[in-house]
Write a protein that holds these residues in place. Structure first.
Motif, PDB file in Angstrom:
ATOM      1  N   LYS A  44      19.946  -3.886   7.004  1.00  0.00           N
ATOM      2  CA  LYS A  44      18.687  -4.601   6.718  1.00  0.00           C
ATOM      3  C   LYS A  44      17.901  -4.870   7.996  1.00  0.00           C
ATOM      4  CE  LYS A  44      19.448  -5.234   2.246  1.00  0.00           C
ATOM      5  NZ  LYS A  44      18.563  -4.717   1.186  1.00  0.00           N
ATOM      6  N   ASP A  45      18.482  -4.543   9.158  1.00  0.00           N
ATOM      7  CA  ASP A  45      17.788  -4.690  10.440  1.00  0.00           C
ATOM      8  C   ASP A  45      17.259  -3.321  10.846  1.00  0.00           C
ATOM      9  OD1 ASP A  45      18.590  -7.317  10.406  1.00  0.00           O
ATOM     10  OD2 ASP A  45      20.287  -7.005  11.753  1.00  0.00           O
ATOM     11  N   ILE A  46      15.933  -3.230  10.960  1.00  0.00           N
ATOM     12  CA  ILE A  46      15.322  -1.936  11.255  1.00  0.00           C
ATOM     13  C   ILE A  46      14.462  -2.066  12.508  1.00  0.00           C
ATOM     14  CG2 ILE A  46      14.007   0.007  10.331  1.00  0.00           C
ATOM     15  CD1 ILE A  46      14.407  -1.140   7.537  1.00  0.00           C
ATOM     16  N   ASP A  47      14.746  -1.215  13.491  1.00  0.00           N
ATOM     17  CA  ASP A  47      13.985  -1.207  14.742  1.00  0.00           C
ATOM     18  C   ASP A  47      13.001  -0.044  14.735  1.00  0.00           C
ATOM     19  OD1 ASP A  47      15.473  -3.342  15.595  1.00  0.00           O
ATOM     20  OD2 ASP A  47      16.851  -2.140  16.799  1.00  0.00           O
ATOM     21  N   PHE A  48      11.748  -0.357  15.109  1.00  0.00           N
ATOM     22  CA  PHE A  48      10.701   0.664  15.197  1.00  0.00           C
ATOM     23  C   PHE A  48      10.200   0.738  16.643  1.00  0.00           C
ATOM     24  CE2 PHE A  48      10.531  -0.937  10.843  1.00  0.00           C
ATOM     25  CZ  PHE A  48      10.553   0.233  10.097  1.00  0.00           C
ATOM     26  N   THR A  49       9.998   1.954  17.107  1.00  0.00           N
ATOM     27  CA  THR A  49       9.426   2.176  18.437  1.00  0.00           C
ATOM     28  C   THR A  49       8.172   3.029  18.277  1.00  0.00           C
ATOM     29  OG1 THR A  49      11.480   2.005  19.696  1.00  0.00           O
ATOM     30  CG2 THR A  49       9.777   3.376  20.642  1.00  0.00           C
ATOM     31  N   CYS A  50       7.152   2.684  19.053  1.00  0.00           N
ATOM     32  CA  CYS A  50       5.949   3.511  19.065  1.00  0.00           C
ATOM     33  C   CYS A  50       5.561   3.788  20.514  1.00  0.00           C
ATOM     34  CB  CYS A  50       4.793   2.813  18.330  1.00  0.00           C
ATOM     35  SG  CYS A  50       4.246   1.293  19.117  1.00  0.00           S
ATOM     36  N   LEU A  89      12.423  -6.647  10.623  1.00  0.00           N
ATOM     37  CA  LEU A  89      11.799  -5.466  11.217  1.00  0.00           C
ATOM     38  C   LEU A  89      11.367  -5.806  12.636  1.00  0.00           C
ATOM     39  CD1 LEU A  89       9.434  -4.567   8.208  1.00  0.00           C
ATOM     40  CD2 LEU A  89      11.880  -4.078   8.438  1.00  0.00           C
ATOM     41  N   GLU A  90      11.867  -5.068  13.610  1.00  0.00           N
ATOM     42  CA  GLU A  90      11.500  -5.324  15.006  1.00  0.00           C
ATOM     43  C   GLU A  90      10.681  -4.152  15.527  1.00  0.00           C
ATOM     44  OE1 GLU A  90      13.448  -6.695  19.265  1.00  0.00           O
ATOM     45  OE2 GLU A  90      14.567  -6.942  17.402  1.00  0.00           O
ATOM     46  N   PHE A  91       9.624  -4.485  16.273  1.00  0.00           N
ATOM     47  CA  PHE A  91       8.700  -3.472  16.786  1.00  0.00           C
ATOM     48  C   PHE A  91       8.616  -3.595  18.303  1.00  0.00           C
ATOM     49  CE2 PHE A  91       7.581  -4.461  12.483  1.00  0.00           C
ATOM     50  CZ  PHE A  91       7.168  -3.276  11.903  1.00  0.00           C
ATOM     51  N   VAL A  92       8.653  -2.453  18.973  1.00  0.00           N
ATOM     52  CA  VAL A  92       8.525  -2.450  20.430  1.00  0.00           C
ATOM     53  C   VAL A  92       7.890  -1.131  20.860  1.00  0.00           C
ATOM     54  CG1 VAL A  92      10.844  -1.474  20.798  1.00  0.00           C
ATOM     55  CG2 VAL A  92       9.769  -2.841  22.597  1.00  0.00           C
ATOM     56  N   GLY A  93       7.142  -1.196  21.945  1.00  0.00           N
ATOM     57  CA  GLY A  93       6.583   0.033  22.498  1.00  0.00           C
ATOM     58  C   GLY A  93       7.637   0.793  23.274  1.00  0.00           C
TER      59      GLY A  93
END
Length: 473
Positions: A44-50, A89-93
């Protein structure tokens, strides 16, 4: 390998992909979620990188929902988090990092996806799934994380010596992942742990204990502790446990290796309880054996008083390791102090008095104490273990009978100090305490029953013997 079909089952990915496209950002799912997906484990922990601003991406995703989604922004770290239902949901560059030798805090700069993946701790966490239109759902695996998952191996993407020197906490994480997943650690990676163990000194105790507790809570915690010992990490933060290791021999008489005995007791507890603090009691139950070890020509090796000295050591160990200095510490301390008592009852003729005293001293911890004591019955002689456990069954049955009959668990004196003072016109004094203590001893010895009537009658007898008379006479 393409996961488009799998991603389409969860509308979150569609929203993040659309937000990334509207902002013109390359966007990817990365890290633990990808690993767990490949392992068939739900996460349920989803990391997104852009490639760009992770905060802007998070804000765009938050706006796309028809309902309010709590957004937390951490500008100093360039990250943002959305919480919705069970998901985080975690977002990081995407970023690249460089380190100074005295700190595990990196100097962070914007980077490419490849630079972002290569800075990650292990190959199994250095994979990404594209959320971009031209290759949506495609797995990107530049460091062969898939292969290492199949081989069940923990390995760093780049030179392990550099990885661990830069961020020494990753050595703890390597062992934690190996223990949680039942993986091996790549030989070169493990050799780098041994070489860089001293670097753990720059990591805070809070960070170390977070990883250590996750190891303690694994299905077979001895595996993680053996790796911590062999990797020289345990020596850096838990020397008392390291001191348990080893066997001394005098006149052909040897004692058992208390380090490996402790690990066996810990594994035995882990089979019957997920309670972190009961497991810590297992870790610390013999912690004072090195300090109390003596050799006697007749008796051989002895460890007299190790339970009391161990209990006195518990607060200092908890404080240094940044474990909680509250009721949880006191629970562990109590079990360490009492862990020999039930086993002694197996050896001796069991009296109701001894059982009442054990119930009184253990209180609500009695059931956990008995679990610890059962776990502590270890031997290479299976017949001996079987015989001890059968005798222990008898002790448990007797304890239950005595508790049902006498109700001394969490014993509260039937006569209070206030009642004694009011009855005899006394002020707070040693005499009041002596009367209370003698009543308690009479109940524990079975001389009177645990009820107010018999306790008050004895109170008057004791007080009159001491020269005090009730005021209403």
């Amino acid at each position: 390998m393409n996961f488009k079909e799998k991603l389409n089952q969860n509308p979150i990915f569609e929203k993040v992909a659309a937000a990334g496209q509207s902002l013109g950002l390359e966007t990817y799912v990365v890290g633990g979620y990808v690993r767990d997906l490949l392992m068939g484990r739900e996460s349920k922990d989803i990391d997104f990188t852009c490639v760009g601003s992770g905060i802007e991406l998070a804000e765009e995703v938050a706006k796309s929902f028809d309902f309010h989604v709590p957004l937390s922004v951490f500008k100093n770290f360039g990250t943002a988090m959305l919480k919705m239902e069970d998901y985080e949901l975690e977002f990081v560059g995407a970023r690249k990092e460089s380190y100074r030798s005295h700190s595990r805090k990196p100097i962070v700069e914007d980077g490419t996806l490849m630079e972002d993946l290569e800075r990650r701790d292990f190959t199994i966490n250095a994979m990404a799934i594209s959320l971009n239109a031209d290759n949506y759902g495609e797995l990107l695996d530049p460091f062969e994380g898939q292969k290492d998952l199949k081989r069940k191996v923990i390995k760093t993407p780049l030179d392990a010596n550099v990885t661990f020197s830069d961020d020494p906490l990753r050595m703890m994480r390597a062992i934690r992942f190996a223990a949680q997943l039942d993986f091996d650690i790549d030989p070169d990676t493990f050799f780098a742990i041994q070489n860089n163990a001293y670097r753990l000194k720059i990591v805070s105790a809070e960070r170390i204990i977070t990883e250590l507790n996750k190891i303690v809570l694994t299905k077979k915690p001895s595996y993680g502790f053996n790796l911590l010992f062999a990797g020289k990490l345990l020596h850096e933060f838990f020397p008392e446990m390291v001191d348990l290791q080893g066997v001394d021999t005098v006149d052909d008489k040897s004692h058992k290796d208390n380090f490996y005995h402790t690990l066996q007791v810990l594994d035995n507890v882990a089979k019957v309880s997920d309670d972190l603090w009961l497991r810590w009691a297992a870790i610390l139950h013999d912690i004072a054996k090195p300090a109390t070890k003596r050799f006697n020509q007749k008796a051989g090796w002895t460890f007299h008083g190790h339970e009391d000295k161990g209990a006195r050591m518990v607060p200092g160990i908890f404080k240094r390791l940044k474990l909680p200095m509250d009721e949880r510490m006191k629970f562990v301390q109590k079990l360490v102090r009492l862990h020999l008592r039930p086993i002694a009852l197996v050896k001796d003729e069991v009296t109701d008095s001894a059982l009442r005293r054990l119930l009184f001293d253990a209180g609500d911890a009695i059931d956990d104490l008995l679990k610890l004591c059962r776990a502590d019955i270890t031997s290479k002689n299976n017949k001996k273990v079987k015989r001890y456990l059968e005798n222990f069954d008898k002790v448990e049955r007797k304890l239950q009978e005595v508790e049902e009959k006498d109700q001394v668990r969490n014993f509260q004196p039937p006569v209070s100090g206030e009642e004694i003072m009011e009855t005899f016109g006394l002020k707070p004094s040693k005499a009041v305490g002596d009367i209370k203590e003698e009543i308690k001893e009479a109940i524990l010895e079975g001389k009177i029953k645990n009820n107010p009537e018999e306790a008050r009658k004895l109170m008057i007898e004791i007080a009159e013997r001491m020269g005090f008379s009730p005021l209403d006479k």
